[in-house]
Scaffold this motif. Structure first.
Motif, PDB file in Angstrom:
ATOM      1  N   PHE A 234      20.089 127.098 -13.486  1.00 22.44           N
ATOM      2  CA  PHE A 234      19.367 126.600 -14.652  1.00 22.44           C
ATOM      3  C   PHE A 234      20.141 126.962 -15.910  1.00 22.44           C
ATOM      4  O   PHE A 234      21.059 127.793 -15.887  1.00 22.44           O
ATOM      5  N   TYR A 235      19.751 126.329 -17.012  1.00 24.55           N
ATOM      6  CA  TYR A 235      20.305 126.654 -18.320  1.00 24.55           C
ATOM      7  C   TYR A 235      19.235 127.416 -19.108  1.00 24.55           C
ATOM      8  O   TYR A 235      18.132 126.896 -19.315  1.00 24.55           O
ATOM      9  N   PRO A 236      19.499 128.645 -19.539  1.00 26.29           N
ATOM     10  CA  PRO A 236      18.516 129.383 -20.326  1.00 26.29           C
ATOM     11  C   PRO A 236      18.425 128.838 -21.754  1.00 26.29           C
ATOM     12  O   PRO A 236      19.440 128.510 -22.371  1.00 26.29           O
ATOM     13  N   VAL A 237      17.200 128.751 -22.255  1.00 29.41           N
ATOM     14  CA  VAL A 237      16.943 128.293 -23.623  1.00 29.41           C
ATOM     15  C   VAL A 237      15.905 129.229 -24.245  1.00 29.41           C
ATOM     16  O   VAL A 237      14.901 129.567 -23.600  1.00 29.41           O
ATOM     17  N   LEU A 238      16.152 129.651 -25.464  1.00 25.36           N
ATOM     18  CA  LEU A 238      15.245 130.557 -26.185  1.00 25.36           C
ATOM     19  C   LEU A 238      15.002 131.844 -25.401  1.00 25.36           C
ATOM     20  O   LEU A 238      13.917 132.424 -25.441  1.00 25.36           O
ATOM     21  N   MET A 239      16.033 132.304 -24.693  1.00 21.86           N
ATOM     22  CA  MET A 239      15.925 133.546 -23.922  1.00 21.86           C
ATOM     23  C   MET A 239      16.197 134.739 -24.824  1.00 21.86           C
ATOM     24  O   MET A 239      17.206 134.799 -25.525  1.00 21.86           O
ATOM     25  N   SER A 240      15.274 135.701 -24.812  1.00 23.93           N
ATOM     26  CA  SER A 240      15.469 136.928 -25.589  1.00 23.93           C
ATOM     27  C   SER A 240      14.613 138.025 -24.980  1.00 23.93           C
ATOM     28  O   SER A 240      13.666 137.764 -24.236  1.00 23.93           O
ATOM     29  N   SER A 241      14.943 139.256 -25.322  1.00 17.17           N
ATOM     30  CA  SER A 241      14.208 140.398 -24.776  1.00 17.17           C
ATOM     31  C   SER A 241      12.803 140.499 -25.332  1.00 17.17           C
ATOM     32  O   SER A 241      11.845 140.795 -24.608  1.00 17.17           O
ATOM     33  N   TYR A 242      12.646 140.246 -26.636  1.00 14.45           N
ATOM     34  CA  TYR A 242      11.360 140.507 -27.284  1.00 14.45           C
ATOM     35  C   TYR A 242      10.865 139.345 -28.149  1.00 14.45           C
ATOM     36  O   TYR A 242       9.948 139.511 -28.934  1.00 14.45           O
ATOM     37  N   GLY A 243      11.472 138.161 -28.000  1.00 18.01           N
ATOM     38  CA  GLY A 243      11.056 137.035 -28.825  1.00 18.01           C
ATOM     39  C   GLY A 243       9.656 136.534 -28.519  1.00 18.01           C
ATOM     40  O   GLY A 243       8.943 136.078 -29.403  1.00 18.01           O
ATOM     41  N   TYR A 244       9.250 136.608 -27.252  1.00 15.39           N
ATOM     42  CA  TYR A 244       7.923 136.162 -26.830  1.00 15.39           C
ATOM     43  C   TYR A 244       7.217 137.307 -26.106  1.00 15.39           C
ATOM     44  O   TYR A 244       7.864 138.154 -25.496  1.00 15.39           O
ATOM     45  N   ARG A 245       5.908 137.289 -26.145  1.00 19.50           N
ATOM     46  CA  ARG A 245       5.130 138.366 -25.536  1.00 19.50           C
ATOM     47  C   ARG A 245       5.128 138.270 -24.021  1.00 19.50           C
ATOM     48  O   ARG A 245       5.281 139.284 -23.333  1.00 19.50           O
ATOM     49  N   ASP A 246       4.963 137.059 -23.471  1.00 19.90           N
ATOM     50  CA  ASP A 246       4.723 136.907 -22.031  1.00 19.90           C
ATOM     51  C   ASP A 246       5.873 136.271 -21.266  1.00 19.90           C
ATOM     52  O   ASP A 246       5.837 136.231 -20.029  1.00 19.90           O
ATOM     53  N   VAL A 247       6.869 135.730 -21.958  1.00 18.76           N
ATOM     54  CA  VAL A 247       7.980 135.078 -21.275  1.00 18.76           C
ATOM     55  C   VAL A 247       9.302 135.536 -21.884  1.00 18.76           C
ATOM     56  O   VAL A 247       9.368 135.886 -23.063  1.00 18.76           O
ATOM     57  N   PHE A 248      10.338 135.549 -21.048  1.00 13.17           N
ATOM     58  CA  PHE A 248      11.687 135.802 -21.564  1.00 13.17           C
ATOM     59  C   PHE A 248      12.199 134.593 -22.336  1.00 13.17           C
ATOM     60  O   PHE A 248      12.980 134.721 -23.274  1.00 13.17           O
ATOM     61  N   GLY A 249      11.775 133.415 -21.928  1.00 16.23           N
ATOM     62  CA  GLY A 249      12.238 132.164 -22.513  1.00 16.23           C
ATOM     63  C   GLY A 249      11.993 131.045 -21.524  1.00 16.23           C
ATOM     64  O   GLY A 249      11.011 131.071 -20.774  1.00 16.23           O
ATOM     65  N   TYR A 250      12.906 130.074 -21.482  1.00 14.45           N
ATOM     66  CA  TYR A 250      12.690 128.879 -20.674  1.00 14.45           C
ATOM     67  C   TYR A 250      13.925 128.537 -19.859  1.00 14.45           C
ATOM     68  O   TYR A 250      15.069 128.797 -20.260  1.00 14.45           O
ATOM     69  N   ALA A 251      13.681 127.931 -18.710  1.00 16.77           N
ATOM     70  CA  ALA A 251      14.738 127.342 -17.898  1.00 16.77           C
ATOM     71  C   ALA A 251      14.797 125.855 -18.215  1.00 16.77           C
ATOM     72  O   ALA A 251      13.768 125.190 -18.332  1.00 16.77           O
ATOM     73  N   ALA A 252      16.018 125.337 -18.361  1.00 17.03           N
ATOM     74  CA  ALA A 252      16.198 123.931 -18.699  1.00 17.03           C
ATOM     75  C   ALA A 252      17.204 123.289 -17.755  1.00 17.03           C
ATOM     76  O   ALA A 252      18.006 123.968 -17.103  1.00 17.03           O
ATOM     77  N   GLU A 253      17.136 121.959 -17.699  1.00 16.78           N
ATOM     78  CA  GLU A 253      18.156 121.172 -17.025  1.00 16.78           C
ATOM     79  C   GLU A 253      18.961 120.417 -18.075  1.00 16.78           C
ATOM     80  O   GLU A 253      18.436 120.086 -19.141  1.00 16.78           O
ATOM     81  N   LYS A 254      20.227 120.181 -17.789  1.00 18.47           N
ATOM     82  CA  LYS A 254      21.076 119.425 -18.710  1.00 18.47           C
ATOM     83  C   LYS A 254      20.988 117.956 -18.357  1.00 18.47           C
ATOM     84  O   LYS A 254      21.189 117.579 -17.194  1.00 18.47           O
ATOM     85  N   LEU A 255      20.681 117.119 -19.375  1.00 17.40           N
ATOM     86  CA  LEU A 255      20.439 115.711 -19.120  1.00 17.40           C
ATOM     87  C   LEU A 255      21.638 114.825 -19.403  1.00 17.40           C
ATOM     88  O   LEU A 255      22.018 113.996 -18.591  1.00 17.40           O
ATOM     89  N   ASP A 256      22.237 114.973 -20.594  1.00 16.29           N
ATOM     90  CA  ASP A 256      23.184 113.969 -21.049  1.00 16.29           C
ATOM     91  C   ASP A 256      23.917 114.520 -22.267  1.00 16.29           C
ATOM     92  O   ASP A 256      23.667 115.647 -22.702  1.00 16.29           O
ATOM     93  N   VAL A 257      24.792 113.698 -22.810  1.00 14.65           N
ATOM     94  CA  VAL A 257      25.413 113.966 -24.100  1.00 14.65           C
ATOM     95  C   VAL A 257      25.229 112.702 -24.940  1.00 14.65           C
ATOM     96  O   VAL A 257      25.542 111.590 -24.477  1.00 14.65           O
ATOM     97  N   VAL A 258      24.688 112.857 -26.149  1.00 13.34           N
ATOM     98  CA  VAL A 258      24.519 111.715 -27.041  1.00 13.34           C
ATOM     99  C   VAL A 258      25.402 111.919 -28.260  1.00 13.34           C
ATOM    100  O   VAL A 258      25.767 113.028 -28.618  1.00 13.34           O
ATOM    101  N   THR A 259      25.722 110.806 -28.916  1.00  7.59           N
ATOM    102  CA  THR A 259      26.543 110.885 -30.119  1.00  7.59           C
ATOM    103  C   THR A 259      26.151 109.749 -31.048  1.00  7.59           C
ATOM    104  O   THR A 259      25.589 108.741 -30.627  1.00  7.59           O
ATOM    105  N   THR A 260      26.421 109.928 -32.325  1.00 14.74           N
ATOM    106  CA  THR A 260      26.277 108.865 -33.314  1.00 14.74           C
ATOM    107  C   THR A 260      27.315 109.111 -34.376  1.00 14.74           C
ATOM    108  O   THR A 260      27.903 110.176 -34.458  1.00 14.74           O
ATOM    109  N   SER A 261      27.551 108.109 -35.218  1.00 16.42           N
ATOM    110  CA  SER A 261      28.683 108.229 -36.132  1.00 16.42           C
ATOM    111  C   SER A 261      28.344 108.055 -37.592  1.00 16.42           C
ATOM    112  O   SER A 261      29.194 108.229 -38.444  1.00 16.42           O
ATOM    113  N   SER A 262      27.093 107.693 -37.923  1.00 16.17           N
ATOM    114  CA  SER A 262      26.803 107.449 -39.334  1.00 16.17           C
ATOM    115  C   SER A 262      25.348 107.685 -39.626  1.00 16.17           C
ATOM    116  O   SER A 262      24.505 107.751 -38.736  1.00 16.17           O
ATOM    117  N   ALA A 263      25.021 107.841 -40.931  1.00 15.94           N
ATOM    118  CA  ALA A 263      23.635 108.039 -41.357  1.00 15.94           C
ATOM    119  C   ALA A 263      22.821 106.805 -41.014  1.00 15.94           C
ATOM    120  O   ALA A 263      23.228 105.676 -41.234  1.00 15.94           O
TER     121      ALA A 263
END
Length: 265
Positions: A234-263
Motif C-alpha cells: 500500500f501507499y501510506p497517506v497522512l501517516m504520523s505518530s500523533y496526528g490522529y487519535r485513533d489511526v496512524f493514517g491511511y492506506a492508499a492505492e495509486k491510480l494514475d498520473v494526470v497532467t495539464t498545461s494551462s490555466a
C-alpha cells in the motif's frame, strides 16, 4: 466566522482558512491576500472559518469541524452550528480549503472524487500528489461543497504559511480570478482504501514516508514498541505518530498520473 470579498459581484469562487484552529497557515494566506488586495477578474469570497478555535489555539471547540458537515442550525456543538453556516456561506462556490499536517512537509491536494474539474485544476497547483478520499469523505466540507483541499505543509511552520499563500494564488490563477499563467505538471493520483488503526498506547512511532510504497512484510509503525507489519502492499497517506487519535493514517492505492498545461476552469 469572518467573511470578506475581492472584486464586485456574486462570487463563484471561495478560499477558506481556519477550518481547524491549530492550523494557522490558511488564515495567514487569507489575511495576506486581503492586505495585497489584488485586482481580480472574477470575484472571490474569502473566509476564516473557526475563529473561536483559532483564538483558543485548539483544533476545535466541541468537535472536528471537518467531520461535522452539513451541520445543523440547532446543533448542540459550536462546530455543528458553524458547519451549517459555512455550507450556506459557500453555496454555489467552487472552494479552495487550506490545511496543514503533522505527517508530510510537501503540499498535496485532497478531493472527494477525481472529476474533470479536479483533473484540470490540481495539476496546475504546486503540489506533490492528488488524493481521492473515496469512502472517507463523510462529514468533510467537500461532501457538501465542491472543494479542493490542500495540505500546505507541517503544522505551525513558516513554510506551510508561505506554501498556503503560493497555493492560493496558483488556485486563483487556475480558475481565472487572477491574471497570468500556471505551470502544468505530472501529478500522481491516489485513492484512500483503508484507515490504519492504532490501539491505545503511551508512545507511537511511524517508520515510513508518505506516498512511498510499502511492501508485504515491511514494518510501518509501532505502538509501545509493538511493531506493525504490512500484510499487503500500500501507499501510506497522512501517516504520523500523533496526528490522529485513533489511526496512524491511511492506506492508499495509486491510480494514475494526470497532467495539464494551462490555466482553465
Amino acid at each position: 466566522m469572518k467573511v470578506a470579498q475581492l472584486g464586485s459581484g456574486t462570487p463563484e469562487i471561495a478560499v477558506v482558512g481556519g477550518i481547524h484552529g491549530d492550523e494557522p497557515c490558511g488564515v495567514r494566506a487569507v489575511e495576506r491576500l486581503l492586505d495585497e488586495n489584488p485586482s481580480v477578474e472574477r470575484p472571490v469570497k474569502l473566509v476564516i472559518a473557526n475563529e473561536e478555535a483559532l483564538e483558543r489555539r485548539v483544533r476545535f471547540v466541541d468537535e472536528d469541524l471537518n467531520r461535522a458537515f452539513p451541520g445543523d442550525p440547532d446543533a448542540k456543538t459550536h462546530e455543528g452550528r458553524l458547519a451549517n453556516e459555512l455550507v450556506e456561506e459557500l453555496s454555489g462556490c467552487f472552494t479552495f480549503s487550506m490545511h496543514s499536517t503533522q505527517s508530510h512537509a510537501e503540499p498535496f491536494a485532497i478531493v472527494n472524487e477525481i472529476g474533470e474539474r479536479a483533473k484540470s485544476i490540481c495539476p496546475q497547483l504546486p503540489v506533490q500528489a492528488m488524493v481521492e478520499t473515496s469512502e472517507f469523505a463523510e462529514g468533510r466540507l467537500f461532501s457538501e461543497i465542491d472543494t479542493v483541499e490542500v495540505e500546505c505543509g507541517l503544522q505551525g511552520s513558516e513554510t506551510a504559511a508561505q506554501n498556503a499563500h503560493r497555493l492560493t494564488r496558483a488556485f486563483l490563477t487556475a480558475v481565472g480570478a487572477l491574471p497570468g499563467d500556471t505551470v502544468g505538471r505530472d501529478l500522481p493520483v491516489y485513492r484512500l482504501v483503508d484507515a490504519i488503526p492504532k490501539g491505545e498506547a503511551d508512545s507511537y512511532e511511524v517508520f515510513v514516508d508518505n506516498f512511498t510504497e510499502i511492501e508485504p512484510g515491511d514494518p510501518f509503525a509501532a505502538a509501545d514498541g509493538d511493531m506493525q507489519v504490512a500484510t499487503e502492499s500500500f501507499y501510506p497517506v497522512l501517516m504520523s505518530s500523533y496526528g490522529y487519535r485513533d489511526v496512524f493514517g491511511y492506506a492508499a492505492e495509486k491510480l494514475d498520473v494526470v497532467t495539464t498545461s494551462s490555466a482553465a476552469d
